[in-house]
Design a protein around this motif. Structure first.
Motif, PDB file in Angstrom:
ATOM      1  N   GLY A 197       0.784  -1.230   0.000  1.00 40.87           N
ATOM      2  CA  GLY A 197       0.000   0.000   0.000  1.00 40.87           C
ATOM      3  C   GLY A 197       0.814   1.277   0.000  1.00 40.87           C
ATOM      4  O   GLY A 197       0.353   2.294   0.512  1.00 40.87           O
ATOM      5  N   GLN A 255      -4.657  -4.519  -1.331  1.00 38.89           N
ATOM      6  CA  GLN A 255      -3.388  -3.874  -1.627  1.00 38.89           C
ATOM      7  C   GLN A 255      -2.379  -4.962  -1.995  1.00 38.89           C
ATOM      8  O   GLN A 255      -2.395  -6.044  -1.427  1.00 38.89           O
ATOM      9  CB  GLN A 255      -2.861  -3.101  -0.407  1.00 38.89           C
ATOM     10  N   TRP A 284     -10.712   0.827   3.556  1.00 43.17           N
ATOM     11  CA  TRP A 284     -11.532   1.738   2.763  1.00 43.17           C
ATOM     12  C   TRP A 284     -11.253   1.695   1.268  1.00 43.17           C
ATOM     13  O   TRP A 284     -12.124   2.029   0.466  1.00 43.17           O
ATOM     14  CB  TRP A 284     -11.399   3.154   3.291  1.00 43.17           C
ATOM     15  N   GLU A 285     -10.053   1.288   0.865  1.00 36.76           N
ATOM     16  CA  GLU A 285      -9.717   1.280  -0.559  1.00 36.76           C
ATOM     17  C   GLU A 285      -9.651  -0.123  -1.149  1.00 36.76           C
ATOM     18  O   GLU A 285      -9.519  -0.278  -2.356  1.00 36.76           O
ATOM     19  CB  GLU A 285      -8.397   2.018  -0.797  1.00 36.76           C
ATOM     20  N   LYS A 318      -6.250   2.166   5.019  1.00 37.49           N
ATOM     21  CA  LYS A 318      -6.250   2.216   3.551  1.00 37.49           C
ATOM     22  C   LYS A 318      -6.841   0.919   2.977  1.00 37.49           C
ATOM     23  O   LYS A 318      -7.656   0.948   2.047  1.00 37.49           O
ATOM     24  CB  LYS A 318      -4.825   2.421   3.035  1.00 37.49           C
ATOM     25  N   THR A 319      -6.438  -0.205   3.534  1.00 31.48           N
ATOM     26  CA  THR A 319      -6.934  -1.497   3.063  1.00 31.48           C
ATOM     27  C   THR A 319      -8.428  -1.642   3.337  1.00 31.48           C
ATOM     28  O   THR A 319      -9.173  -2.152   2.505  1.00 31.48           O
ATOM     29  CB  THR A 319      -6.141  -2.638   3.723  1.00 31.48           C
TER      30      THR A 319
END
Length: 141
Positions: free
Chosen positions: A9, A134, A130-131, A127-128
């Protein structure tokens, strides 16, 4: 001591091999460099995992079993779950984590401990979450 670089990420981490999981470490080193997808855990709290399905980690053609397994990894602990009750996986804790699956509590071999970059674990976890998935790469440092 063996040091592994973990890239995921946009973040980089250094992890030390755990001396109490020599078989898991030896077998995992044979896979390096190892690239996969890292996703957010489903039921374990604040962690990310690499689902490996029916994969079996082998050492000298024998499947790795339980070594220094735990259900409660600390921030920066990386566990390898060898199966067989749920799918094989690697899990990395970035906060409060209680390792489990739809079948209940699990325990994995604590084979790596992140020693550098730990301050970015929460950012990677969020990040993982919500996005989505990765890329993650494990390699010798």
């Amino acid at each position: 001591m063996t040091t592994i670089k973990i890239s995921a990420g946009g973040y980089e981490f250094l992890a030390e091999a755990h001396p109490d999981a020599p078989q898991t470490v030896a077998a995992f080193l044979g896979l390096l460099p190892y690239t996969q997808k890292l996703i957010h855990v489903r039921w374990s709290g604040e962690g990310c995992w690499v689902p490996l399905g029916e994969y079996r980690l082998l050492l000298n053609e024998e499947p790795i079993g339980f070594e220094n397994h735990t259900s409660h990894p600390s921030v920066g602990d990386v566990l390898f779950y060898p199966g067989p009750y749920s799918e094989t996986e690697i899990i990395m804790a970035y906060g409060a984590c209680s390792f489990s699956s739809k079948l209940g509590q699990l325990a994995g071999n604590h084979f790596l401990t992140i020693t550098h970059g730990k301050e970015n674990l929460r950012a990677l976890g969020v990040k993982t979450l919500w996005e989505g998935a990765q890329d993650v790469r494990f390699e010798l440092a």
